[in-house]
Design a protein around this motif. Structure first.
Motif, mmCIF file in Angstrom:
data_model
loop_
_atom_site.group_PDB
_atom_site.id
_atom_site.type_symbol
_atom_site.label_atom_id
_atom_site.label_comp_id
_atom_site.label_asym_id
_atom_site.label_seq_id
_atom_site.Cartn_x
_atom_site.Cartn_y
_atom_site.Cartn_z
ATOM 1 N N ILE A 321 3.764 27.903 49.226
ATOM 2 C CA ILE A 321 4.451 26.811 49.928
ATOM 3 C C ILE A 321 3.522 26.218 51.054
ATOM 4 O O ILE A 321 3.509 24.830 50.905
ATOM 5 C CB ILE A 321 5.776 27.258 50.648
ATOM 6 C CG1 ILE A 321 6.809 27.795 49.412
ATOM 7 C CG2 ILE A 321 6.377 26.202 51.553
ATOM 8 C CD1 ILE A 321 7.958 28.378 50.106
ATOM 9 N N ALA A 322 2.760 26.879 51.714
ATOM 10 C CA ALA A 322 1.891 26.372 52.783
ATOM 11 C C ALA A 322 0.987 25.679 52.235
ATOM 12 O O ALA A 322 0.618 24.466 52.531
ATOM 13 C CB ALA A 322 1.423 27.448 53.666
ATOM 14 N N ALA A 408 5.392 28.042 40.627
ATOM 15 C CA ALA A 408 5.061 26.649 40.353
ATOM 16 C C ALA A 408 6.181 25.841 40.878
ATOM 17 O O ALA A 408 5.627 24.545 41.491
ATOM 18 C CB ALA A 408 4.625 26.520 38.811
ATOM 19 N N ALA A 409 6.999 26.063 40.749
ATOM 20 C CA ALA A 409 8.299 25.078 41.408
ATOM 21 C C ALA A 409 8.413 25.037 42.704
ATOM 22 O O ALA A 409 8.453 23.872 43.085
ATOM 23 C CB ALA A 409 9.746 25.709 40.722
ATOM 24 N N ALA A 410 8.165 25.980 43.504
ATOM 25 C CA ALA A 410 8.053 26.319 44.600
ATOM 26 C C ALA A 410 6.801 25.495 45.236
ATOM 27 O O ALA A 410 7.152 24.671 46.215
ATOM 28 C CB ALA A 410 7.921 27.710 45.152
ATOM 29 N N ILE A 435 13.834 28.614 50.343
ATOM 30 C CA ILE A 435 13.627 29.612 49.258
ATOM 31 C C ILE A 435 13.685 31.039 49.658
ATOM 32 O O ILE A 435 14.432 31.751 49.269
ATOM 33 C CB ILE A 435 12.453 29.291 48.431
ATOM 34 C CG1 ILE A 435 12.433 27.890 47.817
ATOM 35 C CG2 ILE A 435 12.260 30.103 47.557
ATOM 36 C CD1 ILE A 435 11.284 27.406 47.275
ATOM 37 N N VAL A 436 12.945 31.298 50.844
ATOM 38 C CA VAL A 436 12.402 32.700 50.808
ATOM 39 C C VAL A 436 13.488 33.244 51.999
ATOM 40 O O VAL A 436 14.164 34.354 51.583
ATOM 41 C CB VAL A 436 11.097 32.819 51.670
ATOM 42 C CG1 VAL A 436 10.901 34.389 52.284
ATOM 43 C CG2 VAL A 436 9.881 32.360 50.727
ATOM 44 N N LEU A 437 13.996 32.609 52.886
ATOM 45 C CA LEU A 437 15.131 33.122 53.831
ATOM 46 C C LEU A 437 16.427 33.270 53.096
ATOM 47 O O LEU A 437 17.013 34.605 53.442
ATOM 48 C CB LEU A 437 15.206 31.997 54.966
ATOM 49 C CG LEU A 437 16.080 32.605 56.078
ATOM 50 C CD1 LEU A 437 15.755 33.994 56.785
ATOM 51 C CD2 LEU A 437 16.431 31.361 57.003
ATOM 52 N N PRO A 438 17.007 32.653 52.203
ATOM 53 C CA PRO A 438 18.145 32.895 51.567
ATOM 54 C C PRO A 438 17.992 34.168 50.610
ATOM 55 O O PRO A 438 18.880 34.735 50.608
ATOM 56 C CB PRO A 438 18.493 31.631 50.693
ATOM 57 C CG PRO A 438 17.889 30.755 51.420
ATOM 58 C CD PRO A 438 16.475 30.976 51.848
#
Length: 518
Positions: A321-322, A408-410, A435-438
């Motif tokens: 993501i970064a 890829a989608a992320a 994305i990650v937190l949930p």
């Protein structure tokens, strides 16, 4: 006057493809020449593998002898543990018996016992190819809370007449074999019969074991500390069996199939499996365990599923993501986007090329990480004596490919949000929070199950469902919650939710990029 659409000349289409390929090559060259981005993606690969392997590196299982589940005819993991009173049947034949009652006892863990058959406790008649766990079978039975059922080969379940079996309301059960076909019937008086279901068992041996059985999965206990399970048994009281066909002349034999109650049930401190024969030729049979597919929940406490080895995906996604965000915001920060747009005036084409590069690299990272981690994790777990939930090769391929598509989608979502916000820190934080937190909150068990399922339905974290391998069966009692590996959406539907968010962010980014100066 009717307007007509004039197709674009082939030369125009070729020029457009050529223009996109040039933009794609330029963005790929840009990506691979920035050492920080390349090293970060390599780090994403490494952290996904390391966290996945360390997260399943518990020191020691239950011994090498317990490192696999029995497998059913379809290759699925199964529980196949019950008490069986049997004789051999050669060729066609039938077994008819009245079931007078179905009772049960559960250990509450407080030194006391709770009486009453569990909802999926079973007692009835069964035809089984052999006494080996996982062998083919068909059975018609009464259950503690789901009426009469016909079940066969572990995953198949057909409902029959409802109602509980008691001394005042007995059930007559009949199972008829004709070649490799078996048909189950039920009656309330022994005269008027209702067909419950039909099973076809290809290749069924000519000589099989057939008779009476009883079994019970563990009792589900909901307490203030959460959902737990405790030992439970079931007892079926049968009248005299009626036999037609070529049955052995030997006496009825009693066998604990599976050697114990298996992973889905166990005997209480005061009750063990066995049978007694009454003066009238009937039987009382007591058993524990289950004849059903293995699911997650309590049994996963002694083993791993494939997605457990991919727990490091969330850590790798943070890096992905970064990088996906900085791939666009870095050009805004350095003022390089004007140069890029001057070389490729079609702004949507530039963003599409960036999405292909970021998504393609992320996909490769996820795919390679999964292809390395899954086999290494399985081998390590089995070597330490843990169960590994078996899945088909097609399922493993889906999980590995799905992990690549998830990454890829992320990356595309991060790119789109970065183009919209133009601020790296804010965009990275927002995408990670979506994305990650949930995912972490839902699967950790810190939230109520309803809230966890809601998060995994409507947030981009739904994409993690593509890694799920644990099946859900209505006829098996378990804890079907995100904390035990069950997602509210099927794998591809969950990934579609994430892809929908990525497509929306990308489309909005294109609109904004076209509508204002860079």
């Amino acid at each position: 006057m009717t307007a007509t659409l004039t197709p674009r000349p082939p030369a125009t289409r070729r020029a457009e493809r050529s223009g996109f390929l040039r933009a794609l090559h330029a963005e790929w060259t840009k990506f691979r020449t920035v050492r920080g981005w390349v090293l970060a993606m390599a780090g994403a690969l490494l952290v996904t593998i390391v966290v996945g392997l360390l997260g399943t590196a518990a020191p020691g299982g239950r011994g090498a002898g317990s490192a696999s589940y029995p497998k059913g005819p379809g290759g699925e993991a199964v529980n196949d543990s019950f008490y069986f009173v049997h004789r051999t049947l050669t060729g066609d034949g039938a077994l008819t018996v009245p079931l007078r009652s179905l009772t049960g006892v559960a250990d509450t863990g407080t030194g006391e016992t709770a009486r009453g058959a569990q909802p999926w406790a079973k007692a009835g008649i069964i035809v089984k190819e052999s006494l080996t766990q996982g062998s083919s079978y068909a059975a018609v039975m009464a259950t503690g809370g789901h009426g009469v059922r016909m079940q066969y080969d572990y995953t198949h379940d057909t409902a029959g007449p409802s109602g509980k079996v008691t001394q005042e309301s007995p059930r007559w059960l009949r199972l008829v074999r004709s070649g490799d076909s078996l048909t189950g019937y039920s009656s309330t008086d022994g005269s008027h019969w209702t067909r419950v279901g039909h099973a076809k068992l290809p290749g069924l041996a000519r000589t099989v074991r057939a008779g009476l059985f009883a079994t019970s999965p563990q009792a589900k206990q909901d307490t203030a500390a959460g959902t737990g399970f405790s030992p439970a048994v079931a007892t079926g009281t049968f009248g005299r069996p009626g036999l037609t066909g070529d049955w052995s002349r030997s006496a009825w034999s009693g066998t604990q199939v599976g050697g114990d109650a298996g992973t889905s049930g166990s005997y209480t401190n005061t009750t063990k499996g066995g049978f007694t024969q009454t003066d009238g030729g009937g039987f009382t049979v007591t058993g524990a365990g289950d004849i059903a597919p293995v699911v997650g929940g309590p049994v996963m406490g002694v083993g791993f599923s494939v997605e457990n080895f991919l727990v490091g995906t969330f850590a790798g996604l943070i890096v992905v993501i970064a990088v996906g965000t900085v791939f666009i915001t870095g050009e805004y920060r350095r003022g390089l986007l004007r140069t890029t747009m001057a070389a490729t005036p079609l702004r949507g084409r530039v963003l599409a090329a960036k999405a292909w590069v970021a998504g393609g690299v992320a996909c490769a990272i996820g795919l390679v990480a999964a292809a390395i981690t899954v086999p290494l994790g399985e081998r390590s777990a089995r070597g330490r004596g843990f169960h590994v939930f078996p899945v088909t090769s097609a399922t493993e391929v889906r999980v590995m490919a799905g992990t690549g598509l998830l990454c890829a989608a992320a990356a595309v979502l991060a790119l789109g949000v970065g183009a919209l916000l133009r601020r790296s820190g804010t965009a990275v934080a927002l995408v990670i929070a979506s994305i990650v937190l949930p995912f972490l909150l839902a699967t950790s068990g810190v939230l109520p199950p309803g809230v966890s399922e809601w998060l995994l339905r409507v947030t981009p974290a739904a994409g993690f469902a593509v890694q799920q391998t644990l099946p859900r069966y209505a006829q098996v009692l378990s804890v079907y919650e995100p904390s035990t590996g069950y997602y509210p959406l099927v794998p591809w539907a969950g990934l579609a939710v994430l892809c929908g968010y990525a497509a929306l962010a990308f489309a909005l980014a294109v609109v904004r990029l076209r509508g204002r100066d860079v």
